[in-house]
Design a protein around this motif. Structure first.
Motif, PDB file in Angstrom:
ATOM      1  N   VAL A  94       0.839  -1.205   0.000  1.00 10.84           N
ATOM      2  CA  VAL A  94       0.000   0.000   0.000  1.00 10.84           C
ATOM      3  C   VAL A  94       0.869   1.249   0.000  1.00 10.84           C
ATOM      4  O   VAL A  94       0.601   2.208  -0.735  1.00 10.84           O
ATOM      5  CB  VAL A  94      -0.950   0.006   1.215  1.00 10.84           C
ATOM      6  N   ASP A  95       1.922   1.264   0.807  1.00 10.93           N
ATOM      7  CA  ASP A  95       2.807   2.428   0.869  1.00 10.93           C
ATOM      8  C   ASP A  95       3.408   2.729  -0.497  1.00 10.93           C
ATOM      9  O   ASP A  95       3.520   3.899  -0.897  1.00 10.93           O
ATOM     10  CB  ASP A  95       3.932   2.188   1.884  1.00 10.93           C
ATOM     11  N   LEU A  96       3.792   1.687  -1.237  1.00  8.68           N
ATOM     12  CA  LEU A  96       4.336   1.888  -2.585  1.00  8.68           C
ATOM     13  C   LEU A  96       3.227   2.319  -3.547  1.00  8.68           C
ATOM     14  O   LEU A  96       3.403   3.247  -4.346  1.00  8.68           O
ATOM     15  CB  LEU A  96       4.992   0.596  -3.079  1.00  8.68           C
ATOM     16  N   PHE A  97       2.073   1.670  -3.480  1.00  6.27           N
ATOM     17  CA  PHE A  97       0.949   1.989  -4.354  1.00  6.27           C
ATOM     18  C   PHE A  97       0.533   3.443  -4.202  1.00  6.27           C
ATOM     19  O   PHE A  97       0.303   4.140  -5.200  1.00  6.27           O
ATOM     20  CB  PHE A  97      -0.226   1.060  -4.017  1.00  6.27           C
ATOM     21  N   VAL A  98       0.437   3.915  -2.958  1.00  6.89           N
ATOM     22  CA  VAL A  98      -0.030   5.281  -2.685  1.00  6.89           C
ATOM     23  C   VAL A  98       0.868   6.316  -3.346  1.00  6.89           C
ATOM     24  O   VAL A  98       0.391   7.360  -3.813  1.00  6.89           O
ATOM     25  CB  VAL A  98      -0.096   5.512  -1.157  1.00  6.89           C
ATOM     26  N   VAL A  99       2.164   6.042  -3.420  1.00  9.13           N
ATOM     27  CA  VAL A  99       3.097   6.979  -4.047  1.00  9.13           C
ATOM     28  C   VAL A  99       3.067   6.855  -5.567  1.00  9.13           C
ATOM     29  O   VAL A  99       2.972   7.856  -6.285  1.00  9.13           O
ATOM     30  CB  VAL A  99       4.529   6.748  -3.516  1.00  9.13           C
ATOM     31  N   VAL A 100       3.121   5.630  -6.072  1.00  6.04           N
ATOM     32  CA  VAL A 100       3.268   5.412  -7.512  1.00  6.04           C
ATOM     33  C   VAL A 100       1.982   5.722  -8.276  1.00  6.04           C
ATOM     34  O   VAL A 100       2.025   6.228  -9.407  1.00  6.04           O
ATOM     35  CB  VAL A 100       3.725   3.964  -7.795  1.00  6.04           C
ATOM     36  N   VAL A 101       0.813   5.458  -7.677  1.00  8.84           N
ATOM     37  CA  VAL A 101      -0.452   5.680  -8.387  1.00  8.84           C
ATOM     38  C   VAL A 101      -0.647   7.150  -8.753  1.00  8.84           C
ATOM     39  O   VAL A 101      -1.376   7.482  -9.694  1.00  8.84           O
ATOM     40  CB  VAL A 101      -1.638   5.167  -7.538  1.00  8.84           C
ATOM     41  N   GLN A 102       0.053   8.040  -8.038  1.00  7.31           N
ATOM     42  CA  GLN A 102      -0.043   9.457  -8.345  1.00  7.31           C
ATOM     43  C   GLN A 102       0.574   9.802  -9.701  1.00  7.31           C
ATOM     44  O   GLN A 102       0.299  10.868 -10.260  1.00  7.31           O
ATOM     45  CB  GLN A 102       0.626  10.269  -7.236  1.00  7.31           C
ATOM     46  N   LEU A 103       1.407   8.895 -10.221  1.00  5.47           N
ATOM     47  CA  LEU A 103       1.966   9.100 -11.564  1.00  5.47           C
ATOM     48  C   LEU A 103       0.863   9.245 -12.604  1.00  5.47           C
ATOM     49  O   LEU A 103       0.975  10.038 -13.540  1.00  5.47           O
ATOM     50  CB  LEU A 103       2.869   7.918 -11.942  1.00  5.47           C
ATOM     51  N   GLY A 104      -0.191   8.452 -12.452  1.00  6.44           N
ATOM     52  CA  GLY A 104      -1.288   8.522 -13.413  1.00  6.44           C
ATOM     53  C   GLY A 104      -1.905   9.902 -13.459  1.00  6.44           C
ATOM     54  O   GLY A 104      -2.143  10.464 -14.538  1.00  6.44           O
ATOM     55  N   ALA A 105      -2.157  10.470 -12.270  1.00  6.92           N
ATOM     56  CA  ALA A 105      -2.773  11.795 -12.206  1.00  6.92           C
ATOM     57  C   ALA A 105      -1.857  12.866 -12.783  1.00  6.92           C
ATOM     58  O   ALA A 105      -2.306  13.766 -13.503  1.00  6.92           O
ATOM     59  CB  ALA A 105      -3.133  12.125 -10.755  1.00  6.92           C
ATOM     60  N   ILE A 106      -0.565  12.775 -12.494  1.00  5.91           N
ATOM     61  CA  ILE A 106       0.332  13.821 -12.970  1.00  5.91           C
ATOM     62  C   ILE A 106       0.589  13.682 -14.470  1.00  5.91           C
ATOM     63  O   ILE A 106       0.841  14.675 -15.169  1.00  5.91           O
ATOM     64  CB  ILE A 106       1.665  13.809 -12.179  1.00  5.91           C
ATOM     65  N   LEU A 107       0.502  12.470 -15.011  1.00  4.25           N
ATOM     66  CA  LEU A 107       0.588  12.303 -16.468  1.00  4.25           C
ATOM     67  C   LEU A 107      -0.599  12.959 -17.158  1.00  4.25           C
ATOM     68  O   LEU A 107      -0.484  13.439 -18.295  1.00  4.25           O
ATOM     69  CB  LEU A 107       0.660  10.813 -16.825  1.00  4.25           C
ATOM     70  N   ALA A 108      -1.728  13.017 -16.466  1.00  5.53           N
ATOM     71  CA  ALA A 108      -2.890  13.711 -17.017  1.00  5.53           C
ATOM     72  C   ALA A 108      -2.612  15.206 -17.149  1.00  5.53           C
ATOM     73  O   ALA A 108      -3.047  15.844 -18.112  1.00  5.53           O
ATOM     74  CB  ALA A 108      -4.114  13.476 -16.123  1.00  5.53           C
ATOM     75  N   VAL A 109      -1.891  15.778 -16.201  1.00  4.82           N
ATOM     76  CA  VAL A 109      -1.500  17.187 -16.281  1.00  4.82           C
ATOM     77  C   VAL A 109      -0.585  17.410 -17.478  1.00  4.82           C
ATOM     78  O   VAL A 109      -0.769  18.360 -18.253  1.00  4.82           O
ATOM     79  CB  VAL A 109      -0.783  17.637 -14.990  1.00  4.82           C
ATOM     80  N   ILE A 110       0.405  16.544 -17.639  1.00  8.43           N
ATOM     81  CA  ILE A 110       1.336  16.677 -18.755  1.00  8.43           C
ATOM     82  C   ILE A 110       0.587  16.591 -20.090  1.00  8.43           C
ATOM     83  O   ILE A 110       0.839  17.370 -21.015  1.00  8.43           O
ATOM     84  CB  ILE A 110       2.427  15.595 -18.675  1.00  8.43           C
ATOM     85  N   TYR A 111      -0.345  15.662 -20.167  1.00  6.05           N
ATOM     86  CA  TYR A 111      -1.133  15.505 -21.395  1.00  6.05           C
ATOM     87  C   TYR A 111      -1.990  16.735 -21.661  1.00  6.05           C
ATOM     88  O   TYR A 111      -2.023  17.254 -22.788  1.00  6.05           O
ATOM     89  CB  TYR A 111      -2.012  14.259 -21.267  1.00  6.05           C
ATOM     90  N   ASP A 112      -2.672  17.227 -20.637  1.00  2.00           N
ATOM     91  CA  ASP A 112      -3.626  18.315 -20.814  1.00  2.00           C
ATOM     92  C   ASP A 112      -2.941  19.661 -21.061  1.00  2.00           C
ATOM     93  O   ASP A 112      -3.477  20.521 -21.753  1.00  2.00           O
ATOM     94  CB  ASP A 112      -4.525  18.407 -19.580  1.00  2.00           C
ATOM     95  N   TYR A 113      -1.741  19.841 -20.493  1.00  2.00           N
ATOM     96  CA  TYR A 113      -1.038  21.130 -20.599  1.00  2.00           C
ATOM     97  C   TYR A 113       0.237  21.004 -21.431  1.00  2.00           C
ATOM     98  O   TYR A 113       1.150  21.819 -21.276  1.00  2.00           O
ATOM     99  CB  TYR A 113      -0.677  21.648 -19.207  1.00  2.00           C
ATOM    100  N   TRP A 114       0.298  20.005 -22.299  1.00  2.00           N
ATOM    101  CA  TRP A 114       1.539  19.728 -23.007  1.00  2.00           C
ATOM    102  C   TRP A 114       2.086  20.943 -23.757  1.00  2.00           C
ATOM    103  O   TRP A 114       3.273  21.261 -23.654  1.00  2.00           O
ATOM    104  CB  TRP A 114       1.355  18.564 -23.972  1.00  2.00           C
ATOM    105  N   GLY A 115       1.238  21.620 -24.504  1.00  2.00           N
ATOM    106  CA  GLY A 115       1.703  22.759 -25.280  1.00  2.00           C
ATOM    107  C   GLY A 115       2.295  23.850 -24.412  1.00  2.00           C
ATOM    108  O   GLY A 115       3.373  24.390 -24.705  1.00  2.00           O
ATOM    109  N   ARG A 116       1.638  24.156 -23.349  1.00  2.00           N
ATOM    110  CA  ARG A 116       2.111  25.211 -22.443  1.00  2.00           C
ATOM    111  C   ARG A 116       3.389  24.795 -21.723  1.00  2.00           C
ATOM    112  O   ARG A 116       4.316  25.607 -21.551  1.00  2.00           O
ATOM    113  CB  ARG A 116       1.014  25.513 -21.434  1.00  2.00           C
ATOM    114  N   LEU A 117       3.459  23.544 -21.309  1.00  2.00           N
ATOM    115  CA  LEU A 117       4.654  23.048 -20.628  1.00  2.00           C
ATOM    116  C   LEU A 117       5.851  23.017 -21.576  1.00  2.00           C
ATOM    117  O   LEU A 117       6.984  23.338 -21.183  1.00  2.00           O
ATOM    118  CB  LEU A 117       4.392  21.654 -20.052  1.00  2.00           C
TER     119      LEU A 117
END
Length: 280
Positions: A45-68
């Motif tokens: 669980v401790d590992l899952f809680v940290v790594v699963v956040q990658l999915g959410a932050i990849l959504a930011v990269i996808y949604d704001y790709w041009g600006r980033l």
């Protein structure tokens, strides 16, 4: 394959996708959800809680790709088309990232060993809720209308406040968004700067945790559970990002303060009155 475990991973991914960019602590709600469902062992669980956040932050990269991308080019070349000050945004994100990287790298194992439990989460949810009320009720003078306008001094202060989010229940988004509001950044810019700031922090933390603790995933089924949770968090977060930006542009965060406080009180009452047991 344990179907129940896969369903729990989907639920955890949904929780992460919804809560990552809200000032309510995604880590805190993930810990509470895992504890409530009896999801996996504490180490996994401790590992899952940290790594699963990658999915959410990849959504930011996808949604704001041009600006980033323009911000990155601005950082490398000093200019980019379509943005008022792309180099400033890049520099500010670097400055804001340094404090949490130092503190997190130094104390990550101790934080997970002693603070990843529902009682700590509940206490920090309540404290964070009270701080939201305090900041929202203060008169505001806007000194940065866009994320590109955040100065290096303000970025450093936001970065220091982000260190508090290493305590589960504090909320990285809460510390950075509410901290930015307190420092005079507009609501929309506070949310977007927080989104962008999460990229190096979350990616770095997830990759470091995977490198150090990948051995707790003992078979392909474990990796599948982690992968499903991450994919679900990406999809859900992608749907939530724009909704949050639209929300903060028009409304305050007091509803989330109430949510934090109510959740924290429920967990503390359960722990005190009904023998609530902490996972692990």
């Amino acid at each position: 394959m344990d179907i129940i475990l896969l369903i729990q991973a989907v639920i955890m991914g949904i929780v992460e996708g919804i809560t990552e960019f809200l000032p309510i602590s995604s880590t805190g709600y993930l810990i509470l959800s895992a504890d409530l469902m009896g999801f996996w062992t504490k180490e996994k669980v401790d590992l899952f809680v940290v790594v699963v956040q990658l999915g959410a932050i990849l959504a930011v990269i996808y949604d704001y790709w041009g600006r980033l991308w323009q911000a990155l080019m601005g950082l490398l070349t000093g200019k980019a088309e379509g943005m008022s000050n792309p180099r400033q945004l890049g520099l500010s994100l670097i400055v804001a990232t340094i404090p949490v990287m130092i503190v997190g790298f130094t104390f990550a194992d101790e934080i997970k060993a002693y603070l990843f439990n529902p009682i700590v989460v509940a206490i920090m949810l309540i404290i964070g809720g009270l701080l939201i009320f305090y900041v929202e009720n203060r008169p505001k003078v806007i000194i940065a209308q866009e994320a590109e306008d955040v100065s290096l001094k303000t970025a450093l202060m936001i970065g220091l406040l982000q260190c508090l989010a290493l305590i589960p229940g504090t909320s990285r988004s809460g510390a950075t968004i509410i901290g930015a509001l307190w420092l005079g950044v507009s609501r929309k810019a506070s949310a977007e700067f927080s989104f962008f700031l999460g990229i190096p922090v979350i990616v770095g933390a997830a990759l470091l945790d995977l490198l150090k603790h990948h051995d707790v995933l003992t078979n392909s089924a474990d990796w599948l559970v982690l992968g499903i949770g991450t994919i679900v968090s990406f999809v859900v977060a992608l749907l939530c990002i724009r909704l949050l930006v639209a929300w903060v542009s028009r409304r305050d965060f007091k509803i989330f303060a109430w949510l934090r406080i109510i959740t924290g009180v429920i967990v503390l009452v359960a722990a005190w009155g009904f023998g609530y047991q902490m996972a692990g």
